[in-house]
Each structure stands twice: as structure tokens, then as C-alpha cells.
Design an enzyme around this catalytic site. Structure first.
Site, PDB file in Angstrom:
ATOM      1  CB  SER A 210      -0.927   0.033   1.217  1.00 36.75           C
ATOM      2  OG  SER A 210      -1.649   1.252   1.198  1.00 36.75           O
TER       3      SER A 210
ATOM      4  CE  LYS B 115      -3.214  -2.407  -0.342  1.00 37.90           C
ATOM      5  NZ  LYS B 115      -3.430  -2.394  -1.723  1.00 37.90           N
TER       6      LYS B 115
ATOM      7  CG  HIS C 226      -4.879  -0.995   3.769  1.00 34.48           C
ATOM      8  ND1 HIS C 226      -5.107  -0.399   2.541  1.00 34.48           N
ATOM      9  CD2 HIS C 226      -3.991  -0.189   4.398  1.00 34.48           C
ATOM     10  CE1 HIS C 226      -4.397   0.698   2.439  1.00 34.48           C
ATOM     11  NE2 HIS C 226      -3.700   0.850   3.548  1.00 34.48           N
ATOM     12  CG  ASN C 227      -7.163  -1.650  -0.666  1.00 38.44           C
ATOM     13  OD1 ASN C 227      -6.185  -1.427   0.052  1.00 38.44           O
ATOM     14  ND2 ASN C 227      -7.054  -1.783  -1.973  1.00 38.44           N
TER      15      ASN C 227
ATOM     16  CD  GLU D 266      -7.332   3.007  -0.097  1.00 36.89           C
ATOM     17  OE1 GLU D 266      -6.327   2.404   0.302  1.00 36.89           O
ATOM     18  OE2 GLU D 266      -7.647   3.078  -1.303  1.00 36.89           O
TER      19      GLU D 266
END
Ligand code: NBP
Length: 470
Positions: free
Chosen positions: A128, A182, A185-186, A189
Site C-alpha cells: 500500500s 490488504k 485495509h482497502n 480506506e
């Protein structure tokens, strides 16, 4: 002399990651399906770095020291499988493939198993930070076998973003743990971006603030508890002037938000695992709705949901917005961490949530000062995955609730959609409510489908004949 590592895929991420690795002193062989891109990269961006281009895959593999280490930075999905298949004839047991793209975690699990049977090591690694992060230090989330991680550990720790709490890279966990983390995480986000956008909407439509003024408020917030990469870039975006028209560029950008799939996967996975992540899910819905521009224009003319201009104290509303945003971001992390914790149990990732938060502190898109606070909460009790039980969290939430309510009331009164912010409060209320109306749902299910129910006054599973069938 053979090179230390190979990298395939020279689009934005691959180019910058190759440069980052080379600038840390490692020699890198690079390869791209379209040779012109490799030529351009070498001509335009490579100076003294030890980066060597290859135009034949076999020669590329042969240029690497053994065990070979190859990073894939190609488009997620079929391209990853295609490249692996093309590489396989040239690889030997003990060689390592690292997929640094945004691959779906189930694909990573499958590839890991397939390659294991051939003796090839595999890491699914979330990267990232966009192109800037890839070049100057990303947050790296590698998952797979510990054995595979050890092969490249030293290099990964060196190329990752560095913080006062160490490099933003750790062995995330077994199997597809890296790509799972990940993905979430997105998802977080997406939620934070939507929450900032909702706050922006109130500022421009209800408080009638200029983009420049909103940028100033964002800049001020970025000095405090809201300090984060997304706050920082939002303030810069607000103040950015379009060369041609001399107007703020943000006001000229079409309001249709795109997506590449990681947010949607997060929502789908949360539904599959039965973990509530409404704020993360609604951030995806908000992007989907934004896409129906023509339809929205037509309906806006039919329903004329105008702004009524209720009298407001601007300074007070801005203070409330800051607290509401903090609450929303806290809840977004809370939902994401709970999802990761559940996945760790279901898929045996053996994840350390505190480490996940640590490696998000630098390099990545959701890096934020708030992560220190979240880590402090977890330090008290690592099993508090959704973060809501600690005294610190209670004080934080109690301090923000009234502000969130006032902002949501403004939204309702002024016909402003606040999909994510609304969902944060409803999520919090629902989770903190002893008696939900789910008893009626159970009764309805039993009425039409004989699905049975439990009772609060005695043990057992019950079914009632709600109406006599003739
Ligand atoms: P893209 O996701 O746009 O992928 C382009 C690269 O994939 C090019 O090198 C292209 O080669 C290669 N490729 C494709 Br498409 N199909 C291929 C195939 N069948 N065989 C071999 N190569 C193939 O690049 P990116 O934006 O640099 O992202 C790379 C990865 O990193 C993606 O998984 C992405 O989701 C992830 N990621 C991106 C960002 C970001 O900010 N962009 C951030 C974090 C993670 P070609 O030149 O021959 O077409």
C-alpha cells in the site's frame, strides 16, 4: 554476476518498487510483457541504479541468483495465473514468487497450494501507498509460509516505510493472510474516503464554505487527532487550482467514483464470515450510487430535495464535524479489525492485530495518528478486536456521540445523504442495544417457514402453529 531479485510488471507500481529496491543496494532484473514499456522505463527513469532489463522470460529467470526471488506487480486476476504458468518451466524447487498486487485472497490460497506441490515458495504480499509509497517506502503486508518470508525478510524490511515503531512490514501470517489484510485495509480506506467526502458535502452545501476554506479546515484538522494521509491530501486537493479555468479543480471533477474491487471483496467477505461491517459496505454502495449520474439528475428534478438553510453556528458545526469524522474513522477501523480477527480464526492465519496496526502507521493510504490510540486499546486486551470494550474507547466514543447526532440531524434536515456516517452510529447503537427487535423477525420466520425460535424464559427450540392450517 547474477542479480538479487527479479520484478515482472512495469506499470506504475512495478517501476517504483524496482527503483526503491535498487536504491537500497539490491540488483534487480526487470521484465514486462510489452517490451516498449521496459525500454521506456530504463531510458526515462533508471540512472545509476542496478536495474537490468530483460526481454526474454527465460533469460530473465536465468539472470537471478538462486534461490530465485521474483516479484509480480501485474494486474490482479488472470494475469497473475498467466505469468506464474509462463515462469514455471524455468523455476526450481526452493525458488520464491511474491505476488505484490491486489490479488483476491482466495486466489492467493489456491496459488500457494498449487505451487507448494511443485516445491515453489509463494508470498501473497499487500503493498500500500500507491506509486509514491512504492518508491519511497510502502506498507508491506506479506503472508504465506514463514520459510518464504525469511528468504526476503531483510530486503522487505529495508524497502518498507520506516516509523518510530519500526519498518512497516511484518510477517502478517499464514496462507493468504497478507492479501486478506490488504483487502480489509482497502475496505477501511473506502470508508474513510467516503466519510471525509460526506463531511465535505456538509461544509460546502450547508455551511456554504469555499473549497479553499474547506481546505484550510482540513489542514487544521490534520495538525490534530485527525492527522492522516487522507486528511493531508484532501486539504491539498481542496486548495488545488485548475490551470485552465483558475477554479478549484475539485469542483470540476465529475462526481462518479470508480472502484477496482477490493472494497467490494471486503464487504462480500464480511457477509460470508458473518461479521458486521456496514460502514465499509456502505462506502462501496455510495460509490455505486454515484455512478448513476443521469438517473440522479432526473430524480433530483422530480424530488427537489433542496437545502432549507436552517440557522447554524458555523464554528460549532465545524467542531461537531471534526468529532463526527473521528468517530466514523474509529468505527471503520473497529469493523475492519473485527473482520480480520474473525478471518484469522477461520483461516488459521495466526495474525497479530497490533502488528497489523503498526505496519499501517507509515507508507500506506490509511496511515493515521489514530492508529497509536487503537494500538493502545489493543495493548490492554488483544481479544478486544472491535475495540469497543476498553475504557479508553468508551471515553472516546462518549465524547463524540452528541456531535455525531447533531451532524446526522443536520443531514436529515438538509437532505444531505450521509450513508457512511449514519451507518457508524446505527452500527454502534445496534451493537450496544440489549433488546433488538429480532424477536419479531424470528416470529415472522417461524410463522411463514416453520424456522423455529428460542425463548427467553425457557431452554429449547420451539415452533408455533401461528394459524391453523385447514
Ligand atoms: P496494473 O494493475 O495496471 O497492471 C498493469 C501491468 O500488468 C502491466 O505491467 C501489464 O503489462 C501487466 N499485465 C497485464 Br494487464 N496482463 C498481463 C499478462 N497477461 N501477462 C503479463 N503481464 C500482464 O498496474 P499497477 O497499477 O502498477 O498495479 C500493479 C498491481 O499492484 C495490481 O495488482 C494493483 O491492483 C496493485 N496496486 C496498485 C496500486 C496503485 O496505486 N496503482 C496500489 C497498490 C496496489 P503490459 O505493459 O504488457 O500491459
Amino acid at each position: 554476476m547474477r542479480n538479487y531479485i527479479g520484478l515482472i510488471g512495469l506499470a506504475v507500481m512495478g517501476q517504483n518498487l524496482a527503483l526503491n529496491i535498487a536504491r537500497k543496494g539490491y540488483s534487480v532484473s526487470v521484465y514486462n510483457r510489452t517490451p516498449e514499456k521496459t525500454e521506456e522505463f530504463i531510458k526515462d527513469r533508471v540512472k545509476d541504479e542496478k536495474i537490468f532489463p530483460y526481454y526474454d522470460l527465460k533469460e530473465f529467470v536465468e539472470s537471478l541468483e538462486k534461490p530465485r526471488k521474483i516479484i509480480l506487480m501485474v494486474k490482479a486476476g488472470k494475469p497473475v495465473d498467466d505469468v506464474i504458468q509462463e515462469l514455471l518451466p524455468y523455476l526450481e524447487p526452493g525458488d520464491l514468487i511474491i505476488d505484490g498486487g491486489n490479488s483476491y485472497f482466495k486466489d492467493t490460497s489456491r496459488r500457494l497450494q498449487e505451487l507448494k506441490s511443485k516445491g515453489i515458495l509463494y508470498l501473497g504480499m499487500g503493498v500500500s501507498g500507491g506509486e509514491y509509497g512504492a518508491l519511497y517506502g510502502p506498507s508491506l503486508m506479506p503472508g504465506g509460509t514463514k520459510e518464504a518470508y525469511e528468504v526476503v525478510k531483510e530486503m522487505l524490511l529495508r524497502i518498507a516505510a520506516q516509523t518510530e515503531d519500526g519498518p512497516c512490514c511484518t510477517y502478517v501470517g499464514d496462507d493468504s493472510a497478507g492479501h486478506f489484510v490488504k483487502m480489509v485495509h482497502n475496505g477501511i480506506e473506502y470508508a474513510i474516503m467516503e466519510l471525509i467526502a460526506e463531511v465535505y458535502d456538509i461544509m460546502r452545501k450547508v455551511l456554504h464554505m469555499s473549497s479553499q476554506d474547506i481546505g484550510n479546515v482540513f489542514e487544521k484538522w490534520n495538525q490534530g487527532e485527525l492527522n492522516s494521509f487522507l486528511m493531508e491530501i484532501s486539504s491539498k486537493i481542496m486548495k488545488f487550482t485548475d490551470e485552465e479555468t483558475k477554479r478549484p479543480l475539485v469542483e470540476l471533477i465529475l462526481d462518479k467514483a470508480e472502484q477496482k474491487g477490493t472494497g467490494k471483496w471486503t464487504a462480500q467477505t464480511a457477509l460470508d464470515l458473518g461479521i458486521p461491517t456496514p460502514t465499509l459496505n456502505l462506502a462501496v454502495e455510495a460509490r455505486i450510487i454515484s455512478h448513476f449520474k443521469d438517473l440522479r439528475v432526473k430524480l433530483s428534478k422530480i424530488y427537489s430535495l433542496s437545502i432549507s438553510k436552517i440557522p447554524l453556528n458555523k464554528e460549532e458545526v465545524i467542531k461537531d464535524l471534526e468529532k463526527a469524522l473521528l468517530f466514523g474513522i474509529f468505527i471503520s477501523f473497529s469493523q475492519g479489525l473485527w473482520l480480520i480477527d474473525e478471518a484469522s480464526k477461520v483461516f488459521n492465519y495466526n495474525l497479530d492485530l497490533s502488528e497489523v496496526l503498526r505496519i499501517w502507521k507509515g507508507g500506506c493510504i490509511i496511515r493515521a495518528k489514530l492508529l497509536n490510540f487503537l494500538r493502545d486499546i489493543l495493548k490492554e486486551d488483544l481479544s478486544n478486536a472491535n475495540l469497543l470494550f476498553s475504557e479508553k474507547a468508551q471515553n472516546f466514543i462518549k465524547d463524540k456521540i452528541d456531535s455525531v447526532k447533531r451532524i446526522l440531524n443536520i443531514g436529515r434536515e438538509e437532505n444531505i445523504p450521509l450513508m457512511c456516517l449514519n451507518s457508524t452510529l446505527d452500527y454502534f447503537y445496534a451493537l450496544s442495544t440489549e433488546n433488538l427487535p429480532a424477536n419479531l423477525i424470528q416470529a415472522q420466520r417461524d410463522f411463514f417457514g416453520a424456522h423455529t425460535y428460542e425463548r427467553i424464559d425457557k431452554e429449547g427450540i420451539f415452533h408455533t402453529e401461528w394459524e391453523k392450517l385447514e
